[in-house]
Design an enzyme around this catalytic site. Structure first.
Site, short mmCIF file in Angstrom:
data_model
loop_
_atom_site.label_atom_id
_atom_site.label_comp_id
_atom_site.label_asym_id
_atom_site.label_seq_id
_atom_site.Cartn_x
_atom_site.Cartn_y
_atom_site.Cartn_z
N CYS A 134 0.68 -1.14 -0.08
CA CYS A 134 0.01 0.06 0.00
C CYS A 134 0.86 1.18 -0.04
O CYS A 134 0.51 2.18 -0.41
CB CYS A 134 -1.07 -0.06 1.23
SG CYS A 134 -0.10 -0.05 2.81
N HIS B 12 -1.12 1.20 7.68
CA HIS B 12 -1.52 1.12 6.18
C HIS B 12 -1.41 2.43 5.52
O HIS B 12 -1.39 3.54 6.42
CB HIS B 12 -2.93 0.75 6.28
CG HIS B 12 -3.85 0.33 4.88
ND1 HIS B 12 -3.21 0.08 3.86
CD2 HIS B 12 -4.91 0.90 4.51
CE1 HIS B 12 -4.23 -0.23 2.82
NE2 HIS B 12 -5.03 0.74 3.26
#
Length: 585
Positions: free
Chosen positions: A50, A375
């Site tokens: 990510c 994330h």
């Protein structure tokens, strides 16, 4: 004709008749044709990638960067993108297709009811225009490096990735940057690990790789002028001024930068942090300055100023601080306010474009407690739909107020990490007119849609928020529906997705497959081990109201059966949001 019947969602046989692309079913955006070049593609996550996706998406939506990358060098022959841009059909057995169809019908029934309207007033038309079992997906495979006169490297793979999205007929879908990830891990050992990496470090690596590749290419092609477009876009000049306190002579030294990493303090703003970056520093005692005029060590005053402002200003907020006791980095959850407009006042007297105005173009958000876990998502400003959130494969429009959730003052672990500001004089004309020069005001819905919009708002159980901002040139359909969109479910979804990246050996799909097979008690035990902070706090994400009741905990929403999880995951799906469906194992 009702809105639902006009959209083909409440008419007999609407699911069986052949349809064109779903864009043809929507009203055309009230913007000029040249602004329809926007592409909204989520990127597949290949296991804690990510940090790559957030940077690639942010750079893609910086139009000067994307156009320069696609243009230099010009291919000697038309690149073959047929093997790059494809529509993927996943063959399925009739029983599997029937099972998935039944599951989808049950899911849509609970989300949208019999009339196709969910509790947030959003119409599910994500599959309109697509054939059964088909979603538009770009798989970037074989490289076209030979057409560029280069060997395969990071630059050629990035060029293939951007060109494949830009040249694709469909404006919405999912892109799988498989070859880019393979070459990235092949050429750089630091990114071979499945551990989460720092998005800012990857951004610096990417710019340096692009610069080195172009220098090598144009060094071997002396007959072609080197455009040096990376430096033209991102490069600025810092001046270190040292003033001798004895003779008041000022010594200056210039150095270039592609981005600014600034220290942060709690309860401040980005502008304040930049002022601190340029604050005066006294050189005394053992740190005295050797003055060329006095010919000796003297006390002096030193400060940094910006001499040349870049066209694209990249600001890195230094949120990770080394902890000597734990021998690791801690995240600083400081409140740092950033604005959509910014002017730098820490410039030299002879600075070029000292009054240059910048507008926020993209924000990379980190969700987590450390640099190697958590994330990354990106929020970018687009010409067609205003602000859009890119969370791996998921693409969702959000309003401007949503950015305030990442100042750092909200409960949770999501904070702005990298900010991209574009100079107003360098922005595309249509971008400036839509998003910057005009004040953001509620758009007027066309007369033929007014009655239908009222009917949709009456069906919604969630009242329309008066504070919701719509954009003057947003698609009327998206504007009317996104104004009722609930960000709470989106916040919780980002929060739950971030923890799938905490443990390299446990990706999201394996977690779901284990949760389905386990008993509810086993799932809760496993949840406590992987979600310790959520278990202790039992709070909603991004500043939602806290609850002391276990049944209101996000854990109760995150770990359900397969079908229930899919329902909660897609409960906030907007008309053109795409997400990859996960299959049971």
């Amino acid at each position: 004709m009702s809105l639902l019947r006009w959209m083909g969602m409440n008419s007999p046989g609407s699911t069986d008749r052949r349809k064109s692309t779903w864009e043809a079913e929507l009203p055309k955006p009230s913007i000029r044709p040249e602004t329809l070049t926007d592409r909204f593609y989520g990127l597949t996550n290949y296991g804690n990638t990510c940090y790559v996706s957030s940077v690639l998406v942010s750079l893609y939506h910086l139009k000067p960067f994307r156009d320069s990358l696609n243009s230099y060098p010009l291919p000697s022959a038309p690149p073959n993108f047929k093997s790059v841009c494809t529509k993927t059909n996943h063959p399925e057995s009739s029983s599997s297709r029937h099972s998935k169809k039944k599951s989808m019908e049950n899911r849509k029934s609970s989300l949208y009811g019999s009339n196709g309207i969910n509790s947030c007033g959003c119409v599910d038309i994500s599959n309109v225009g697509s054939e059964s079992g088909t979603k538009h997906q770009i798989v970037v495979g074989e490289s076209n490096c030979s057409a560029y006169g280069m060997k395969e490297n990071i630059y050629t793979c990035l060029k293939d990735l951007y060109c494949s999205v830009s040249c694709c007929d469909c404006r919405y879908g999912i892109c799988s940057p498989e070859r880019f990830i393979q070459v990235l891990r092949r050429d750089n050992e630091a990114f071979r690990s499945t551990q989460q990496q720092d998005a800012h470090e990857f951004f610096n690596f990417l710019l340096n790789s692009v610069t080195e590749t172009l220098d090598e290419y144009y060094g071997n092609h002396s007959d072609v002028m080197h455009p040096k477009w990376v430096h033209s876009l991102f490069e600025g000049t810092l001046t270190s001024e040292t003033k001798c306190l004895t003779c008041e002579n000022i010594t200056s030294r210039d150095e270039s930068f592609l981005d600014l990493s600034i220290d942060i303090e709690n309860h401040t703003s980005v502008t304040s942090c930049l002022r601190s970056f340029s604050a005066s520093e006294m050189l005394s005692s053992k740190n005295k300055f050797h003055c060329d005029v006095c010919k000796s060590l003297q006390e002096a005053e030193k400060r940094m100023k910006i001499k040349k402002l870049p066209k694209i200003l990249s600001l890195h907020l230094k949120r990770f601080k080394y902890n000597e006791t734990q021998e690791g980095h801690d995240k600083l959850f400081y409140t740092i306010v950033f604005t959509n407009e910014m002017r730098l006042f820490t410039t030299t007297e002879d600075a070029e474009n000292a009054e240059r105005m910048y507008y926020l173009s993209s924000v990379i958000v980190h969700v987590g407690g450390g640099p190697h876990r958590g994330h990354y998502v990106s929020i970018v400003r687009t010409k067609t739909y205003g602000w859009v959130l890119f969370d791996d494969e998921n693409v969702t429009p959000v309003n401007e107020n949503y950015l305030q959730r990442f100042f750092g003052d909200q409960p949770g672990q999501a904070t702005a990490y990298v900010l991209f500001y574009t100079a107003a004089d360098e922005e595309d004309d249509d971008v400036s007119e839509v998003d910057t020069k005009e004040s953001i005001k509620p758009m007027s819905i066309p007369s033929q849609l007014k009655q239908e919009s009222v009917e949709v708002s009456n069906l919604s159980s969630t009242p329309r928020s008066n504070s919701t901002i719509t954009y003057p040139d947003m698609d009327p359909m998206v504007a009317s529906f996104s104004s009722q969109y609930s960000h709470k479910t989106l916040d919780r979804d980002i929060n739950s997705r971030s923890y799938f990246d905490r443990e390299p050996s446990l990706d999201a799909e394996r977690f779901h497959s284990r949760s389905v097979d386990a008993s509810p008690k086993a799932v809760r035990r496993e949840s406590r081990s992987f979600f310790p902070s959520l278990t202790r706090k039992r709070s909603k994400f991004f500043g939602s109201s806290q609850s002391n009741s276990p049944k209101d905990s996000p854990l109760r929403d995150t770990h359900k059966s397969s079908d229930e999880h899919s329902e909660s995951k897609h409960s906030h799906t907007l008309p053109w949001q795409f997400s990859r469906s996960r299959s049971k194992r």
